[in-house]
Design a protein around this motif. Structure first.
Motif, short mmCIF file in Angstrom:
data_model
loop_
_atom_site.label_atom_id
_atom_site.label_comp_id
_atom_site.label_asym_id
_atom_site.label_seq_id
_atom_site.Cartn_x
_atom_site.Cartn_y
_atom_site.Cartn_z
N ILE A 158 2.61 1.70 -6.53
CA ILE A 158 3.52 1.31 -7.60
C ILE A 158 2.96 1.90 -8.88
CG2 ILE A 158 4.35 -0.66 -8.97
CD1 ILE A 158 5.58 -0.72 -6.26
N GLU A 159 3.82 2.39 -9.73
CA GLU A 159 3.41 2.90 -11.03
C GLU A 159 4.06 2.02 -12.10
OE1 GLU A 159 1.00 5.37 -12.89
OE2 GLU A 159 1.65 6.28 -11.01
N MET A 160 3.20 1.37 -12.91
CA MET A 160 3.69 0.52 -14.01
C MET A 160 3.09 1.04 -15.32
SD MET A 160 3.61 -3.32 -12.33
CE MET A 160 4.71 -4.09 -13.51
N PRO A 161 3.93 1.35 -16.32
CA PRO A 161 3.42 1.94 -17.56
C PRO A 161 2.62 0.97 -18.43
CG PRO A 161 5.79 1.60 -17.72
CD PRO A 161 5.39 1.26 -16.31
N ASN A 162 2.91 -0.33 -18.34
CA ASN A 162 2.23 -1.31 -19.18
C ASN A 162 1.07 -1.93 -18.40
OD1 ASN A 162 1.46 -3.80 -20.42
ND2 ASN A 162 3.41 -3.84 -21.52
N PRO A 163 -0.19 -1.65 -18.80
CA PRO A 163 -1.35 -2.19 -18.06
C PRO A 163 -1.37 -3.72 -17.98
CG PRO A 163 -2.05 -0.53 -19.65
CD PRO A 163 -0.60 -0.81 -19.91
N ARG A 164 -0.93 -4.39 -19.03
CA ARG A 164 -0.93 -5.86 -19.03
C ARG A 164 0.02 -6.39 -17.94
NH1 ARG A 164 -0.71 -7.41 -24.81
NH2 ARG A 164 -2.96 -7.33 -24.86
N GLU A 165 1.21 -5.79 -17.84
CA GLU A 165 2.17 -6.19 -16.82
C GLU A 165 1.63 -5.88 -15.42
OE1 GLU A 165 6.20 -5.50 -19.50
OE2 GLU A 165 5.75 -4.08 -17.91
N ALA A 166 0.96 -4.72 -15.30
CA ALA A 166 0.40 -4.31 -14.01
C ALA A 166 -0.65 -5.31 -13.53
CB ALA A 166 -0.19 -2.91 -14.12
N ILE A 167 -1.51 -5.75 -14.44
CA ILE A 167 -2.56 -6.71 -14.08
C ILE A 167 -1.95 -8.05 -13.66
CG2 ILE A 167 -4.48 -8.07 -15.03
CD1 ILE A 167 -5.19 -5.41 -16.61
N LYS A 168 -0.89 -8.47 -14.36
CA LYS A 168 -0.19 -9.70 -13.98
C LYS A 168 0.40 -9.56 -12.57
CE LYS A 168 1.38 -11.66 -18.34
NZ LYS A 168 2.50 -11.70 -19.26
N ALA A 169 0.97 -8.40 -12.28
CA ALA A 169 1.57 -8.16 -10.96
C ALA A 169 0.48 -8.19 -9.88
CB ALA A 169 2.30 -6.82 -10.95
#
Length: 83
Positions: free
Chosen positions: A47-58
């Motif tokens: 998965i590629e998520m541009p926002n690191p904060r959102e990625a860590i939550k995921a």
């Protein structure tokens, strides 16, 4: 941020993977890695998520979640060293 998703049930599609991560934020791409010969899932994806904060939550929210009976493993993907 690139995220590695392991232990996927072989029938999980890219669309299902995308839907799993969408509640956590913006998803640029969802890819299930397929075997070149059999065209079947290898049981992992990215998965590629541009926002690191959102990625860590995921990652925190989805790691060990049961999807189609299999407990998935979610973590930040390690970058491959450039050859």
């Amino acid at each position: 941020m690139k995220i590695l998703v392991r232990n996927l049930e072989r029938s999980v599609t890219e669309a299902e993977l995308l839907e799993l991560f969408k509640p956590y934020g913006t998803v640029e791409s969802a890819v299930v890695v397929m075997d070149a010969e059999t065209k079947k899932s290898k049981g992992f994806g990215f998965i590629e998520m541009p926002n690191p904060r959102e990625a860590i939550k995921a990652i925190k929210g989805l790691n060990t979640l049961k999807v189609k009976g299999a407990g998935i493993r979610v973590k930040a993907a390690e970058e491959k060293p450039q050859a």
